[in-house]
Design an enzyme around this catalytic site. Sequence first.
Site, PDB file in Angstrom:
ATOM      1  N   GLY A  30     -33.458  12.178 -21.778  1.00 41.78           N
ATOM      2  CA  GLY A  30     -34.387  12.596 -21.688  1.00 41.78           C
ATOM      3  C   GLY A  30     -35.483  11.487 -20.973  1.00 41.78           C
ATOM      4  O   GLY A  30     -35.104  10.095 -20.732  1.00 41.78           O
ATOM      5  N   LYS A  72     -19.885   5.890 -18.450  1.00 42.48           N
ATOM      6  CA  LYS A  72     -20.702   5.048 -19.768  1.00 42.48           C
ATOM      7  C   LYS A  72     -19.873   4.110 -20.335  1.00 42.48           C
ATOM      8  O   LYS A  72     -20.012   2.939 -20.677  1.00 42.48           O
ATOM      9  CB  LYS A  72     -21.751   5.619 -20.542  1.00 42.48           C
ATOM     10  CG  LYS A  72     -22.907   6.402 -19.674  1.00 42.48           C
ATOM     11  CD  LYS A  72     -23.427   7.410 -20.482  1.00 42.48           C
ATOM     12  CE  LYS A  72     -24.422   8.178 -19.799  1.00 42.48           C
ATOM     13  NZ  LYS A  72     -25.045   9.269 -20.567  1.00 42.48           N
ATOM     14  N   GLY A 104     -34.449  18.475 -19.714  1.00 41.02           N
ATOM     15  CA  GLY A 104     -34.115  17.411 -18.624  1.00 41.02           C
ATOM     16  C   GLY A 104     -33.199  16.082 -19.083  1.00 41.02           C
ATOM     17  O   GLY A 104     -33.174  15.186 -18.983  1.00 41.02           O
ATOM     18  N   GLU A 123     -27.352  16.204 -16.177  1.00 45.46           N
ATOM     19  CA  GLU A 123     -27.324  15.542 -14.661  1.00 45.46           C
ATOM     20  C   GLU A 123     -27.735  16.766 -13.865  1.00 45.46           C
ATOM     21  O   GLU A 123     -27.683  17.896 -14.327  1.00 45.46           O
ATOM     22  CB  GLU A 123     -25.903  15.121 -14.598  1.00 45.46           C
ATOM     23  CG  GLU A 123     -25.423  14.098 -15.571  1.00 45.46           C
ATOM     24  CD  GLU A 123     -26.274  12.883 -15.339  1.00 45.46           C
ATOM     25  OE1 GLU A 123     -26.452  12.188 -14.461  1.00 45.46           O
ATOM     26  OE2 GLU A 123     -26.953  12.306 -16.134  1.00 45.46           O
TER      27      GLU A 123
HETATM   28  N1  HSE Z   1     -26.876  13.464 -18.639  1.00 42.43           N
HETATM   29  C1  HSE Z   1     -27.142  12.379 -19.494  1.00 42.43           C
HETATM   30  C2  HSE Z   1     -26.827  12.723 -20.964  1.00 42.43           C
HETATM   31  C3  HSE Z   1     -28.107  11.848 -19.333  1.00 42.43           C
HETATM   32  O1  HSE Z   1     -26.895  13.841 -21.124  1.00 42.43           O
HETATM   33  O2  HSE Z   1     -26.416  11.995 -21.674  1.00 42.43           O
HETATM   34  C4  HSE Z   1     -28.478  10.291 -19.845  1.00 42.43           C
HETATM   35  O3  HSE Z   1     -27.450   9.512 -19.275  1.00 42.43           O
END
Ligand code: HSE
Length: 435
Positions: free
Chosen positions: A302, A205, A187, A190
Amino acid sequence: MKSLRIGIAGLGVVGSGVLDILVNHLERIERAGANLCVTGISARDQAKDRGVTHGPIDWYADPIELAVCDKIDVFVELIGGPEGVARHAVTAALESGKHVVTANKALLAKHGLELATLAEGAELSLCYEAAVAAGVPVIRSLRSGASACRINKLTAMLNGTCNYILSQMTHAGVSYEDALREAQQLGFAEADPSLDVGGDDAAQKLVILAMIAFDSTVEYGSFPVLGIENLTSNDIAAAGKLGYRIKLVAVAERNDDGYELRVHPALVDKHHSLAKADGADNYLIINADPLGQVSLAGPGAGQGATAAAIVADLIALSRGTGGPVFNTAAENLVTAKMLPSKTRPARFFLRLTLKDVPGAIAGISETLAEHGISIDSLIQPSVMATGDNSTNHDAMVVLATHVTTEAEMIQAANEIRQKPFALGEPSLIRIEDFS
Ligand code: HSE
């Protein structure tokens, strides 16, 4: 205390985790002095078993209907994506007087200024702790802890999926494909994992962090972004032999004449704590005046980590903390001038496959010298990792340079590639040094 009525749109991995805390662990909320009550839910499939009961809570087939209904005070957006339903629903919620809590980094990276303007104009909160580094309180730390500071540099690892893949390849010998599959099953990834491995998730980010740190708007797409898709187990093994780990780093730096942002794989000294943060962990180093250096680390992806950040935002809202969406009111944010990172000083790692013939290494050092590049260390590992089409008559040569520029390094690597003794594509990766 008046109850804060919550509408949740999106019941995937994160939404189910939020619902679990809000329905099954209310004692934690009450202990924190908050009064939260879920009054509406919207998701695609009402019948789907999500492992958490939502009992008598009103169900809305249309998230926008939930966003504007008069039975909620806060709209929690967990739909995802920079446009479409997520953007319309968040806009509708703010326009109808609802606070918004979201984990949607793509939306904020692209439309953060517009949404902040809307929220601040209506004296509403737009909270997004879960959008960056999930359970690690990086937004709170920058917006509050460092709010009195001049932030000079952020050095981060912001994608849990990439860190998980690189950790598994480094320590467990798992292939790239298998490690990505595991990250999806856990999990972390994305819905479209190319956003993770291609570096876009980390870049979104970084835009959000830079907007807080530098009191500026940063245009997504205005800085270089490189993912981990082309890294091989040979790169990881060779970096290890030189004393480094490979990580996907995201860096934002203030300079006298502008800002440098970049996302790319980098070699990090294996003794540095960022290099030791494995699995889905994220890491952020804040360099600020007069604060000094602060590091934050922890689970960056997660269900539990992300849901905890969403509920923390709801608790903060219930307690009544506010302030601008970023660190400066939206109307006072200025456009950040981006500096090209290609001309800035850096060290590099170069991995080459060569025909094992006399003069090959001399030829490499000669080309590097022509570009003013000095070699810091050079090794010729005798055992190759699997994955290259090399024969026993080929040699792998791995080197780390002293400080040069990316522009010089790319030119030198291109020239080396054309030498008669060169085989295949050179692997060129930046080394991230910490002052
Ligand atoms: N897909 C993102 C990651 C989830 O792996 O960091 C958290 O933003």
